[in-house]
Design an enzyme around this catalytic site. Structure first.
Site, PDB file in Angstrom:
ATOM      1  N   HIS A  19     -56.830 -58.175  -5.215  1.00 19.23           N
ATOM      2  CA  HIS A  19     -55.805 -57.287  -5.803  1.00 19.23           C
ATOM      3  C   HIS A  19     -55.020 -58.059  -6.871  1.00 19.23           C
ATOM      4  O   HIS A  19     -54.761 -57.539  -7.959  1.00 19.23           O
ATOM      5  CB  HIS A  19     -54.797 -56.829  -4.738  1.00 19.23           C
ATOM      6  CG  HIS A  19     -55.346 -55.898  -3.708  1.00 19.23           C
ATOM      7  ND1 HIS A  19     -55.155 -56.090  -2.367  1.00 19.23           N
ATOM      8  CD2 HIS A  19     -56.067 -54.753  -3.826  1.00 19.23           C
ATOM      9  CE1 HIS A  19     -55.722 -55.097  -1.692  1.00 19.23           C
ATOM     10  NE2 HIS A  19     -56.291 -54.275  -2.552  1.00 19.23           N
ATOM     11  N   LYS A  43     -52.799 -43.232   8.248  1.00 16.42           N
ATOM     12  CA  LYS A  43     -53.374 -44.500   8.683  1.00 16.42           C
ATOM     13  C   LYS A  43     -52.400 -45.213   9.614  1.00 16.42           C
ATOM     14  O   LYS A  43     -51.207 -44.943   9.620  1.00 16.42           O
ATOM     15  CB  LYS A  43     -53.658 -45.379   7.471  1.00 16.42           C
ATOM     16  CG  LYS A  43     -54.862 -44.926   6.685  1.00 16.42           C
ATOM     17  CD  LYS A  43     -55.154 -45.933   5.595  1.00 16.42           C
ATOM     18  CE  LYS A  43     -56.258 -45.456   4.676  1.00 16.42           C
ATOM     19  NZ  LYS A  43     -56.361 -46.316   3.489  1.00 16.42           N
ATOM     20  N   ARG A  92     -65.533 -53.382  -7.156  1.00 15.35           N
ATOM     21  CA  ARG A  92     -66.099 -54.688  -6.806  1.00 15.35           C
ATOM     22  C   ARG A  92     -67.620 -54.665  -6.844  1.00 15.35           C
ATOM     23  O   ARG A  92     -68.264 -55.646  -7.198  1.00 15.35           O
ATOM     24  CB  ARG A  92     -65.656 -55.090  -5.393  1.00 15.35           C
ATOM     25  CG  ARG A  92     -64.195 -55.367  -5.254  1.00 15.35           C
ATOM     26  CD  ARG A  92     -63.758 -55.300  -3.827  1.00 15.35           C
ATOM     27  NE  ARG A  92     -63.966 -53.955  -3.281  1.00 15.35           N
ATOM     28  CZ  ARG A  92     -63.532 -53.543  -2.107  1.00 15.35           C
ATOM     29  NH1 ARG A  92     -62.911 -54.367  -1.319  1.00 15.35           N
ATOM     30  NH2 ARG A  92     -63.749 -52.306  -1.701  1.00 15.35           N
ATOM     31  N   SER A 130     -59.167 -55.600   2.105  1.00 14.81           N
ATOM     32  CA  SER A 130     -58.049 -55.668   3.052  1.00 14.81           C
ATOM     33  C   SER A 130     -58.546 -55.428   4.473  1.00 14.81           C
ATOM     34  O   SER A 130     -58.077 -56.052   5.417  1.00 14.81           O
ATOM     35  CB  SER A 130     -56.995 -54.614   2.710  1.00 14.81           C
ATOM     36  OG  SER A 130     -56.425 -54.881   1.468  1.00 14.81           O
TER      37      SER A 130
HETATM   38  O1  PNS Z   1     -56.325 -49.064  -1.572  1.00 14.28           O
HETATM   39  P1  PNS Z   1     -56.921 -47.751  -1.225  1.00 14.28           P
HETATM   40  O2  PNS Z   1     -56.618 -47.398   0.196  1.00 14.28           O
HETATM   41  O3  PNS Z   1     -58.381 -47.673  -1.559  1.00 14.28           O
HETATM   42  O4  PNS Z   1     -56.172 -46.656  -2.153  1.00 14.28           O
HETATM   43  C1  PNS Z   1     -56.503 -45.301  -2.111  1.00 14.28           C
HETATM   44  C2  PNS Z   1     -55.476 -44.459  -2.869  1.00 14.28           C
HETATM   45  C3  PNS Z   1     -54.078 -44.770  -2.413  1.00 14.28           C
HETATM   46  C4  PNS Z   1     -55.583 -44.748  -4.341  1.00 14.28           C
HETATM   47  C5  PNS Z   1     -55.833 -42.961  -2.598  1.00 14.28           C
HETATM   48  O5  PNS Z   1     -55.968 -42.757  -1.232  1.00 14.28           O
HETATM   49  C6  PNS Z   1     -54.795 -42.014  -3.154  1.00 14.28           C
HETATM   50  O6  PNS Z   1     -54.688 -41.830  -4.342  1.00 14.28           O
HETATM   51  N1  PNS Z   1     -53.989 -41.433  -2.235  1.00 14.28           N
HETATM   52  C7  PNS Z   1     -52.863 -40.563  -2.579  1.00 14.28           C
HETATM   53  C8  PNS Z   1     -53.176 -39.097  -2.236  1.00 14.28           C
HETATM   54  C9  PNS Z   1     -54.030 -38.481  -3.320  1.00 14.28           C
HETATM   55  O7  PNS Z   1     -53.670 -38.433  -4.466  1.00 14.28           O
HETATM   56  N2  PNS Z   1     -55.212 -37.994  -2.886  1.00 14.28           N
HETATM   57  C10 PNS Z   1     -56.172 -37.384  -3.773  1.00 14.28           C
HETATM   58  C11 PNS Z   1     -57.082 -38.427  -4.377  1.00 14.28           C
HETATM   59  S1  PNS Z   1     -58.271 -37.721  -5.430  1.00 14.28           S
END
Ligand code: PNS
Length: 196
Positions: A19, A43, A92, A130
């Site tokens: 990150h 979560k 990645r 993570s």
């Molecule tokens: O680090 P992560 O867990 O891969 O991040 C995922 C994240 C936070 C980018 C994604 O879950 C997200 O955007 N969540 C917010 C809710 C949202 O907008 N959902 C629709 C996504 S298309």
């Protein structure tokens, strides 16, 4: 001249060296970068959103154009609220691509003016996540070369508390590793001779 503000949304539970690598790369191409920690109620996080934010703030203070924030709800709505025109996400490996593409296209559907920009962290972080860091820490493995020292320290503290509650004998001391030990392992195999 047009200034580009981007958000880098994620769970960051916990922040990894991968990150950080991406934040540094993002800080070089965007005028402003907001690292946005999602407080995801679905979560069961290891670190609270406040702790994750504090760790990110401490580890990004050297970047003048990087700030840290937290958000709930849709990423696109958060981006709109803070006036960002781009979403930074890391890729990645090919395995990340399908999920990231789906999310980027859905975000574009929800908010057509918002662009997703994919960047690749250094190859040495291509296997780092993570989820694996959490698992390794929970099972007593060394995470010193995977996360910044502050995060490693916080993980150790959390695991020690967890093990005490679980009444597990933690005689095996997990001494912090020296940063100089975090080099990539050298290849043991000799290069093959080329046929002439
Ligand atoms: O680090 P992560 O867990 O891969 O991040 C995922 C994240 C936070 C980018 C994604 O879950 C997200 O955007 N969540 C917010 C809710 C949202 O907008 N959902 C629709 C996504 S298309």
């Amino acid at each position: 001249m047009k200034r580009v503000k981007a958000i880098y949304p994620g769970s960051f539970d916990p922040l990894t060296n991968g990150h950080l690598d991406l934040i540094e790369r993002g800080s070089k191409i965007f005028d402003e970068l907001v690292v946005a920690v999602l407080g995801n109620p679905e979560k069961d996080p290891l670190f609270s959103v406040a702790d994750r934010r504090k760790m990110l703030e401490a580890m990004t203070e050297q970047f003048d154009n990087v700030t840290v924030d937290t958000f709930a709800g849709l990423t696109v709505e958060y981006a709109l609220r803070v006036g960002a025109s781009a979403v930074l996400r890391g890729i990645r490996a090919i395995s990340d691509y399908e999920y990231e593409l789906q999310m980027a296209l859905m975000n574009r559907k929800l908010q057509p003016g918002l662009e997703t920009v994919f960047m690749m962290p250094a190859e040495k972080y291509s296997y780092l996540s993570s989820r694996l860091v959490r698992e390794i820490a929970q099972l007593g493995g060394s995470i010193d070369c995977l996360v910044p020292p502050l995060v490693a320290q916080k993980l150790r503290e959390k695991m020690d508390v967890a093990h005490k509650f679980a009444d597990i004998d933690l005689d095996r001391e997990r001494a912090p590793q020296d940063a100089s030990e975090c080099k990539e392992p050298e290849r043991k195999t000799k290069p093959r001779k080329r046929k002439s």
